[in-house]
Design an enzyme around this catalytic site. Structure first.
Site, PDB file in Angstrom:
ATOM      1  N   GLU A 150       0.808  -1.223   0.000  1.00  0.00           N
ATOM      2  CA  GLU A 150       0.000   0.000   0.000  1.00  0.00           C
ATOM      3  C   GLU A 150       0.844   1.278   0.000  1.00  0.00           C
ATOM      4  OE1 GLU A 150      -4.081  -1.492   2.175  1.00  0.00           O
ATOM      5  OE2 GLU A 150      -2.523  -0.634   3.436  1.00  0.00           O
TER       6      GLU A 150
ATOM      7  N   GLU B  90      -6.842  -6.848  -1.616  1.00  0.00           N
ATOM      8  CA  GLU B  90      -7.496  -6.869  -0.303  1.00  0.00           C
ATOM      9  C   GLU B  90      -8.952  -6.485  -0.504  1.00  0.00           C
ATOM     10  OE1 GLU B  90      -5.753  -4.606   2.850  1.00  0.00           O
ATOM     11  OE2 GLU B  90      -3.741  -5.454   2.550  1.00  0.00           O
TER      12      GLU B  90
END
Length: 933
Positions: free
Chosen positions: A176, A246
């Site tokens: 991320e 995710e």
């Protein structure tokens, strides 16, 4: 009889997996010669005992997952510099081997930054002590230690890659990074990590999530907005697979916040269908099983100054913290089985551009097509469940039952076997060859009406033993069925030419209890609520609910039938499990006043400075007062909650962090000031990773605190920032404050970029507008007398915005800072203090557990305040009875038959009279053993 969970052909008889070719294109990953829709379960090996891995992984497999993704937690493998641990619960190589044994592909996410609501985002605490280190950058010092970490973990991954005969198919670079900076800003750093993996022998595709890098495949992390995320990935990388790296099945919880149960099973289903409809070819369910933040490894995240993770990481995930099946699990199983049944179509199909299907108002239709077959996604915008007519190509009209907000798949001439096509509205969860019969399994809601249309190259034979409404075309090659989804599964036999087809129609209750297993060939069991496993992976037992016999499809070799309602079977009746009892607790006072001497420090030091990873520190200092008085202490650097004591008596608890103040009542003369501070977790997601913990800056004895959320001016208006403001402010806000000579000042709370003091802008290095918490010393910008603050405000209300001022001459110097060790010597029975922190110990034995049960044990902390739990020398984590967590997991794997030691440390010394151990409500379920014929 062993029923392995492997896919046919995945594993050889000697349990050694053969090397498999791996490639990809713009449509999907290709494993062997087959396109694969990746249903991946996020499961972290470090959040449960290793003895629980098999159960959790097997249940993921049974839910239709064909892949597992896991982070690696650097701090559990190198808790102290140079001391590596890859044994027992930390043996992630063994975890990956188990994935391989069970026929699950693996995605490994070594970080080094992982977030995961895990302490310090997975970094070991001692990295904070390295001079001039900057995290998640190409900082030389930081990368030096990252490379040492890679030297340890990458060989373990490398030897388990698919091309080495293992099951690792993807490896992630960092995590991320796009939330922190644009791709270009992190290019040098991300390239260093990528090259470090490649140089150490990683040859499977590399992926990233939320932030891209040349030579990697970028995925998206989200819960909603699938179309937008898919479009973004198409713009960046049109020629690679599209993964939801995710897919947030639930959410984490933090102390004092509401329970995070806002994502319902119905909404979970809809969001998954949105991702499938958008064209994603893989979904990783984060989390599929959350587990537990044992050992105080729960992290801290953004949004306020003190968002600390609870010990449970249940995450409202499909599998609960105790590996129990939930309603979300059943939803995940239905949708993943749907993707398995239609995998070839989903991965080859393209969006339908025009509107070739029509319906009445209240339905949105989007479609995909391939090889003459179509799949429509019919989304209801109505407030009630309805039967909607949908007209398909050629004027064919089909009635489809859809719940409010639901996305129902509509199969349009989908080939279920060569020479036969099916049109219907519903979830096809099975289309498998069982013996010489093609078995089609269709799931629907309880009592749902579904229309099925079969078309074949030859006349369709149909034996109507169930008295189903039906209609055949004159040539017999088209058959219309009008069916209901009853509690009892309906088995409809068809035949076209020499091909036999069996259609099994399930209602919602029974489809929840449908299991697809693998041995040499696919097997199905319908009517089992849960499955238990032996250590070797064979099915140990099954349980069910409701009357009747289980429907077993295939050559099972099982003796007799299986009654699903065990509790109503008198022959199986047994007494409930006996919960372990906790004998009378022994108490030991923490005796803060009697703590030994140590080195005096000029100012308080934090946890990392004192080489302490977690636990408690006690800060002590004698103070002199010429009279009885109240004084306001100002803490310029504090990052954890603290209890304040004077002469051993608690005067209050400091909850606000960053910088804080506390009122203290001082008696005349000398007294002892003490602060008890628990490490509550380091930031796991922030532009400011690596904060020191505890108290670590100057403390001043005479200060003041002003709540700055009120009395701002915008034009002619007075503005209060603790109120809701829906519209943007027309101009920057301003406010004044007074400062005395020789006084320092700190602003702390929800500051905004563009902050100015007396016209001078205050730099907020690394500022992000989603990080609603900053602490900045403005002493060098303020002047004696009146000062003006100017600040743009992005949103309201603000949770905290304070001005702390202090007299610089009143700094309290000379502190004794010592760890509060786990107390021993309970047998000494030293006289306990009437109040104050204390340890409690209880010794108990584990009652015999019947073989036909599968219990899970909880500890309910009723009546306690805040502290930690230890079991047989293992730290079970922190507790804090401010919600939302009430119960704490006690792994049976960490218990002994006799002489178990349970220790509680309670900051207020509350008695554990109401604390109790108990088995969860499913523990009394009895399991039927499957036997060989």
């Amino acid at each position: 009889m062993t029923y392995t969970l492997m896919n046919a052909g995945e594993q050889t008889t000697n349990n050694v997996q053969r090397e498999v070719k791996l490639s990809y294109d713009e449509k999907s990953f290709i494993i062997g010669e087959e396109r694969v829709f990746l249903n991946s379960a996020s499961i972290h090996y470090f959040r449960m005992p290793s003895q629980e891995w098999r159960e959790v992984l097997a249940k993921a497999k049974l839910a239709g997952m064909n892949c597992v993704d896991t982070y690696l937690a650097w701090n559990v493998h190198e808790p102290e510099e140079g001391k590596w641990d890859f044994s027992g619960d930390n043996d992630f190589g063994a975890f990956l081997d188990l994935c391989s044994e069970l026929g699950l592909w693996a995605i490994v996410r070594p970080g080094p930054f992982i977030c995961a609501e895990w302490d310090f985002g997975g970094f070991p605490y001692w990295l904070k002590t390295k001079e001039n280190i900057r995290f998640r950058t190409d900082n030389k010092t930081y990368l030096h230690y990252v490379n040492l970490y890679f030297d340890q973990v990458v060989p373990i991954i490398r030897s388990r890659q698919i091309r080495q005969g293992g099951s690792v198919i993807l490896v992630q670079v960092e995590n991320e990074y796009g939330y922190l900076a644009e791709d270009a800003a992190g290019l040098s750093y991300m390239k260093a990590l990528r090259d470090g993996l490649l140089e150490r022998g990683i040859d499977v595709p590399l992926i990233t999530c939320e932030g891209g890098l040349e030579g990697t495949i970028e995925g998206a992390n989200f819960w909603s907005g699938a179309d937008g995320h898919f479009a973004k990935l198409m713009r960046k990388q049109p020629d690679v697979p599209k993964l939801v790296t995710e897919f947030w099945t639930g959410w984490f919880e933090h102390w004092g916040a509401p329970a995070a149960t806002q994502k319902t099973p119905d909404l979970y289903e809809k969001r998954m269908m949105e991702a499938i409809r958008a064209g994603f070819d893989g979904i990783s369910h984060y989390m599929f099983f959350g587990g537990t933040n044992f050992g105080g490894y729960g992290g801290r995240t953004v949004g306020s100054s003190d968002i600390y993770m609870v010990t449970s990481y249940d995450y409202d995930a499909p599998l609960s913290e105790y590996a129990r099946i939930t309603a979300k699990y059943r939803t995940a199983k239905k949708i993943s089985l749907f993707t398995q049944a239609l995998a070839a179509f989903l991965l080859e199909s393209e969006p339908i551009g025009g509107s070739e299907a029509r319906s009445v108002e209240g339905i949105r239709l989007q479609g995909r097509e391939w090889n003459g077959q179509k799949l429509w996604f019919a989304e209801s915008t109505r407030q009630e469940k309805e039967m909607f007519p949908i007209t398909l190509e050629g004027g064919r009209t089909l009635s489809v039952s859809i719940k409010p907000g639901q996305i129902m798949p509509v199969l349009d001439r989908m080939e279920i076997v060569p020479g036969m096509k099916l049109t219907c509205g519903g979830f096809l969860i099975g289309n498998d060859r069982i013996g010489d019969v093609q078995t089609v399994i269709l799931a629907g809601e309880d009592g749902q009406r579904t229309q099925l249309v079969f078309e074949a190259d030859q006349a369709i034979g149909f034996g109507n033993d169930l008295h189903i409404r039906h209609e055949s075309s004159p040539d017999g090659r088209m058959l219309h069925l009008d069916i209901f989804h009853f509690q009892t599964p309906q088995r409809i036999g068809l035949k076209a030419g020499g091909q036999r087809v069996e259609v099994i129609v399930l209602n919602g209750y029974m489809s929840d209890r449908a299991w697809k297993l693998h041995r040499d060939e696919v097997r199905w069991a319908i009517g089992w609520e849960d499955i238990d496993f032996d250590a070797d992976g064979s099915i140990k037992g099954v349980s069910g609910s409701g009357g009747g016999e289980a429907l077993l499809l295939g050559d099972w070799g099982v003796k007799g039938g299986f009654t699903r309602d065990h509790q109503s079977n008198a022959d199986k009746a047994t007494k409930p499990l006996h919960t372990p009892s906790l004998p009378w607790w022994k108490r030991k006072s923490a005796s803060l006043l009697s703590l030994g001497n140590g080195e005096l420090l000029e100012r308080p030091h934090g946890f990392a400075e004192l080489q302490q990873e977690s636990g408690y520190l006690v800060y002590s200092r004698d103070v002199e007062s010429d009279r009885e008085q109240e004084s306001t202490l100002v803490f310029t650097a504090i990052q954890d909650s603290a209890r304040l004591f004077v002469d051993g008596r608690e005067q209050g608890m400091i909850r606000q962090v960053g910088a804080a103040h506390a009122a203290v009542q001082l008696p005349k003369g000398r007294s002892k000031l003490q602060l008890l501070v628990q490490h509550m977790g380091s930031l796991n997601f922030s532009p400011y990773l690596g904060e020191e913990k505890g108290i670590f800056g100057p403390v001043y004895g005479e200060g003041s605190a002003i709540d700055l959320r009120r009395d701002w001016v915008s034009g002619e208006d007075s503005v209060h920032l603790d109120e809701v403001h829906a519209e943007a402010f027309p101009s920057e806000l301003s406010r004044t404050f007074e400062l005395q000579e020789n006084h320092g000042a700190i602003l702390v709370g929800a500051l905004s970029s563009g902050l100015r003091i007396n016209g001078r802008e205050i730099p907020l290095v690394g500022y992000q507008n989603w990080f609603a918490y900053h602490s900045v010393d403005i002493s060098g910008y303020a002047v004696k007398g009146r000062n003006t603050i100017e600040m743009p405000v992005a949103k309201a209300p603000l949770g905290r915005l304070e001005l702390l001022t202090y007299d610089k001459s009143t700094e309290l110097r000379g502190w004794l800072v010592v760890p509060l060790e786990n107390e021993a010597g309970f047998e000494e029975n030293s006289p306990p203090a009437e109040e104050g922190p204390a340890w409690y110990r209880s010794l108990f034995d584990l009652p015999a557990v019947p073989e036909d049960t599968h219990p899970k044990l909880k500890l309910r902390m009723t009546g306690m305040s805040k502290g930690f739990i230890a079991l047989n020398g293992r730290n079970l984590g922190r507790y804090w009875q401010i919600g939302p967590q009430e119960d704490y997991k006690v792994p049976l794997a960490w218990l002994k038959d006799t002489g178990n030691e349970l220790i509680l440390f309670d900051e207020e010394g509350r008695r554990p009279d109401s604390v109790r151990l108990f088995y969860d409500e499913q523990s009394d379920r009895r399991w039927e053993t499957l036997e060989e014929a």
